[in-house]
Design an enzyme around this catalytic site. Structure first.
Site, PDB file in Angstrom:
ATOM      1  N   TYR A  33       0.829  -1.209   0.000  1.00 34.20           N
ATOM      2  CA  TYR A  33       0.000   0.000   0.000  1.00 34.20           C
ATOM      3  C   TYR A  33       0.857   1.250   0.000  1.00 34.20           C
ATOM      4  O   TYR A  33       2.086   1.189   0.176  1.00 34.20           O
ATOM      5  CB  TYR A  33      -0.947  -0.012   1.205  1.00 34.20           C
ATOM      6  CG  TYR A  33      -0.295   0.355   2.537  1.00 34.20           C
ATOM      7  CD1 TYR A  33       0.548  -0.543   3.189  1.00 34.20           C
ATOM      8  CD2 TYR A  33      -0.523   1.596   3.131  1.00 34.20           C
ATOM      9  CE1 TYR A  33       1.133  -0.212   4.404  1.00 34.20           C
ATOM     10  CE2 TYR A  33       0.058   1.936   4.345  1.00 34.20           C
ATOM     11  CZ  TYR A  33       0.884   1.032   4.982  1.00 34.20           C
ATOM     12  OH  TYR A  33       1.461   1.364   6.175  1.00 34.20           O
ATOM     13  N   ARG A  52       8.365   4.095  -4.646  1.00 38.48           N
ATOM     14  CA  ARG A  52       8.368   3.184  -3.491  1.00 38.48           C
ATOM     15  C   ARG A  52       7.309   2.087  -3.664  1.00 38.48           C
ATOM     16  O   ARG A  52       7.545   0.927  -3.305  1.00 38.48           O
ATOM     17  CB  ARG A  52       8.121   3.976  -2.198  1.00 38.48           C
ATOM     18  CG  ARG A  52       8.225   3.092  -0.949  1.00 38.48           C
ATOM     19  CD  ARG A  52       8.145   3.905   0.327  1.00 38.48           C
ATOM     20  NE  ARG A  52       6.831   4.508   0.512  1.00 38.48           N
ATOM     21  CZ  ARG A  52       6.531   5.330   1.509  1.00 38.48           C
ATOM     22  NH1 ARG A  52       7.459   5.667   2.405  1.00 38.48           N
ATOM     23  NH2 ARG A  52       5.319   5.844   1.620  1.00 38.48           N
ATOM     24  N   ARG A 100      -7.330 -20.864  -0.583  1.00 38.63           N
ATOM     25  CA  ARG A 100      -6.290 -20.612   0.406  1.00 38.63           C
ATOM     26  C   ARG A 100      -5.150 -21.610   0.292  1.00 38.63           C
ATOM     27  O   ARG A 100      -5.338 -22.817   0.460  1.00 38.63           O
ATOM     28  CB  ARG A 100      -6.872 -20.660   1.820  1.00 38.63           C
ATOM     29  CG  ARG A 100      -5.840 -20.261   2.882  1.00 38.63           C
ATOM     30  CD  ARG A 100      -6.441 -20.250   4.284  1.00 38.63           C
ATOM     31  NE  ARG A 100      -5.435 -19.812   5.254  1.00 38.63           N
ATOM     32  CZ  ARG A 100      -4.526 -20.629   5.805  1.00 38.63           C
ATOM     33  NH1 ARG A 100      -4.496 -21.904   5.474  1.00 38.63           N
ATOM     34  NH2 ARG A 100      -3.636 -20.159   6.666  1.00 38.63           N
ATOM     35  N   HIS A 102      -0.649 -21.110   0.906  1.00 37.18           N
ATOM     36  CA  HIS A 102       0.384 -20.095   1.139  1.00 37.18           C
ATOM     37  C   HIS A 102       1.156 -19.744  -0.123  1.00 37.18           C
ATOM     38  O   HIS A 102       1.456 -18.590  -0.381  1.00 37.18           O
ATOM     39  CB  HIS A 102       1.359 -20.561   2.230  1.00 37.18           C
ATOM     40  CG  HIS A 102       0.753 -20.586   3.602  1.00 37.18           C
ATOM     41  ND1 HIS A 102      -0.332 -21.376   3.930  1.00 37.18           N
ATOM     42  CD2 HIS A 102       1.065 -19.911   4.730  1.00 37.18           C
ATOM     43  CE1 HIS A 102      -0.652 -21.181   5.201  1.00 37.18           C
ATOM     44  NE2 HIS A 102       0.187 -20.301   5.716  1.00 37.18           N
ATOM     45  N   LYS A 147       6.492  -1.668   2.137  1.00 37.15           N
ATOM     46  CA  LYS A 147       5.267  -1.074   2.683  1.00 37.15           C
ATOM     47  C   LYS A 147       4.120  -2.067   2.473  1.00 37.15           C
ATOM     48  O   LYS A 147       3.316  -1.951   1.547  1.00 37.15           O
ATOM     49  CB  LYS A 147       4.978   0.283   2.029  1.00 37.15           C
ATOM     50  CG  LYS A 147       4.094   1.169   2.890  1.00 37.15           C
ATOM     51  CD  LYS A 147       4.203   2.616   2.541  1.00 37.15           C
ATOM     52  CE  LYS A 147       3.199   3.495   3.264  1.00 37.15           C
ATOM     53  NZ  LYS A 147       3.301   3.498   4.721  1.00 37.15           N
ATOM     54  N   GLU A 179      12.439   2.796  14.148  1.00 38.99           N
ATOM     55  CA  GLU A 179      11.464   3.819  13.768  1.00 38.99           C
ATOM     56  C   GLU A 179      10.257   3.742  14.674  1.00 38.99           C
ATOM     57  O   GLU A 179      10.315   3.105  15.724  1.00 38.99           O
ATOM     58  CB  GLU A 179      11.064   3.650  12.294  1.00 38.99           C
ATOM     59  CG  GLU A 179      10.455   2.292  11.985  1.00 38.99           C
ATOM     60  CD  GLU A 179      10.075   2.090  10.522  1.00 38.99           C
ATOM     61  OE1 GLU A 179       9.981   3.062   9.765  1.00 38.99           O
ATOM     62  OE2 GLU A 179       9.851   0.915  10.152  1.00 38.99           O
ATOM     63  N   LEU A 203      11.122   1.641   7.189  1.00 40.05           N
ATOM     64  CA  LEU A 203      10.479   2.049   5.943  1.00 40.05           C
ATOM     65  C   LEU A 203      11.194   3.295   5.413  1.00 40.05           C
ATOM     66  O   LEU A 203      11.417   4.234   6.183  1.00 40.05           O
ATOM     67  CB  LEU A 203       9.001   2.375   6.181  1.00 40.05           C
ATOM     68  CG  LEU A 203       8.278   2.658   4.866  1.00 40.05           C
ATOM     69  CD1 LEU A 203       7.879   1.347   4.206  1.00 40.05           C
ATOM     70  CD2 LEU A 203       7.072   3.536   5.066  1.00 40.05           C
TER      71      LEU A 203
HETATM   72  N1  PDD Z   1       2.893   5.276   7.489  1.00 44.32           N
HETATM   73  N2  PDD Z   1       7.572   4.053   8.999  1.00 44.32           N
HETATM   74  C1  PDD Z   1       6.441   3.325   8.979  1.00 44.32           C
HETATM   75  C2  PDD Z   1       6.436   1.989   9.630  1.00 44.32           C
HETATM   76  C3  PDD Z   1       5.279   3.845   8.359  1.00 44.32           C
HETATM   77  O1  PDD Z   1       4.151   3.109   8.320  1.00 44.32           O
HETATM   78  C4  PDD Z   1       5.322   5.146   7.770  1.00 44.32           C
HETATM   79  C5  PDD Z   1       4.131   5.755   7.087  1.00 44.32           C
HETATM   80  C6  PDD Z   1       6.538   5.864   7.833  1.00 44.32           C
HETATM   81  C7  PDD Z   1       6.680   7.233   7.210  1.00 44.32           C
HETATM   82  O2  PDD Z   1       6.644   7.165   5.798  1.00 44.32           O
HETATM   83  P1  PDD Z   1       6.135   8.393   4.929  1.00 44.32           P
HETATM   84  O3  PDD Z   1       6.919   9.579   5.328  1.00 44.32           O
HETATM   85  O4  PDD Z   1       6.393   7.967   3.536  1.00 44.32           O
HETATM   86  O5  PDD Z   1       4.656   8.576   5.231  1.00 44.32           O
HETATM   87  C8  PDD Z   1       7.636   5.284   8.433  1.00 44.32           C
HETATM   88  C9  PDD Z   1       1.685   5.697   6.768  1.00 44.32           C
HETATM   89  C10 PDD Z   1       1.434   7.157   6.832  1.00 44.32           C
HETATM   90  C11 PDD Z   1       0.524   4.832   7.235  1.00 44.32           C
HETATM   91  O6  PDD Z   1       0.729   3.636   7.365  1.00 44.32           O
HETATM   92  O7  PDD Z   1      -0.580   5.361   7.417  1.00 44.32           O
END
Ligand code: PDD
Length: 286
Positions: A33, A52, A100, A102, A147, A179, A203
């Site tokens: 996503y 990304r 289903r 894996h 992501k 993070e 991320l």
């Molecule tokens: N989340 N780290 C993680 C684990 C994240 O899920 C996100 C963003 C970031 C920051 O990434 P960016 O600057 O590209 O938004 C870092 C989004 C906003 C979400 O899951 O809603």
């Protein structure tokens, strides 16, 4: 205006969007996503989000079902069909619907979903007062650079913060900062901004890139290197960044004040640079 979403080639009211229960997104969290902030109806750093997104598709071996031009058009259409000058566009692709098992199914069509919600940028009092965060162990997998919609660990960790009336967690793995549950984390020590390296444990945030670029362009000292837990715990400033939070200062970590307990001078400078940059980009797009 009711919320209009996109599902597999069609726009429809949210309540009409339905997916089969065997969608691998539902069964396995087998999807990727993006979240793209939209200011004054202009998507911010869309090209970077799409790069990304493509990388996430490649990492989990889903063929990207749309070209960048098609994604761009889809984002523009979602923004046009939904209310609000500032929006947050959410795009999701799953591997598709299959019995289903894996292992990847053959000849399956990815499910494509898009929606847009009003974006509320952080309130002035949150920017001026800072936020409360708590520290946790990072027990996620070793591909945090993807992501992925498999966000169970992130949800559990975010709830640990919520249970403590905190907005975010600041996570450590093997004694080093990674993070937050949905944001990147920066630290300031003795006037130097410290940023975690982009590797498989975090991320690669689009907002992170903007902050690093702004620091370099404005000659703010910045060092991209592993940051130890001790450095975070003795930091003068801690920031979290994301597309929806922009840049926020963490002023309480666990029960302890960070620095003076107020957003620091380097944060205030960066926040101002970020707002100025946003305005410049949006003026150019208009
Ligand atoms: N989340 N780290 C993680 C684990 C994240 O899920 C996100 C963003 C970031 C920051 O990434 P960016 O600057 O590209 O938004 C870092 C989004 C906003 C979400 O899951 O809603």
């Amino acid at each position: 205006m009711s919320e209009i979403v996109y599902l597999n080639g069609e726009f429809m009211p949210l309540e009409d969007a339905k997916i089969p229960v065997l969608d691998r997104g539902f069964i396995f969290g087998d999807g990727v996503y993006e979240v793209i902030p939209v200011y004054s109806r202009h998507p911010f750093r869309l090209a970077e989000h799409l790069v990304r997104f493509e990388r996430s598709h490649q990492a989990i071996r889903i063929p990207n079902p749309l070209t960048d031009a098609e994604w761009t058009r889809l984002v523009q259409d979602l923004v046009a069909r939904n209310a609000g000058e500032d929006q947050s566009v959410y795009l999701q692709v799953t591997r598709g619907v299959a019995k289903r098992d894996h292992a990847f199914p053959k000849n399956v069509k990815p499910t494509v979903f898009g929606m847009s919600n009003p974006l509320s940028t952080p309130a002035g009092e949150t920017v001026d007062g800072g936020i409360h965060a708590i520290t946790t162990i990072d027990y996620r997998w070793l591909r945090c650079d993807v992501k992925s919609t498999s966000l169970l660990a992130n949800c559990l960790l975010r709830q640990v913060a919520a249970d403590a009336d905190a907005l975010e967690v600041v996570m450590f793995r093997d004694g080093f900062l990674t993070e937050g549950s949905s944001s990147n984390v920066f630290v300031v020590k003795n006037g130097v901004i410290l940023a975690t390296p982009k590797n498989n444990l975090v991320l690669p945030g689009i907002t992170y890139d903007v902050v690093v670029e702004l620091a370099r362009a404005n000659s703010l000292p910045i060092d991209v290197r592993p940051i130890s837990e001790a450095e975070v715990r003795s930091a003068d400033e801690i920031w979290v960044t994301s597309s929806t939070k922009e840049v926020l200062a963490v002023t309480t970590l666990n029960e302890t004040a960070v620095g003076t307990g107020k957003p620091g001078a380097v944060f205030r400078r960066m926040h101002q640079l970020y707002q100025d940059y946003k305005r410049t980009v949006m003026r150019q797009a208009a």
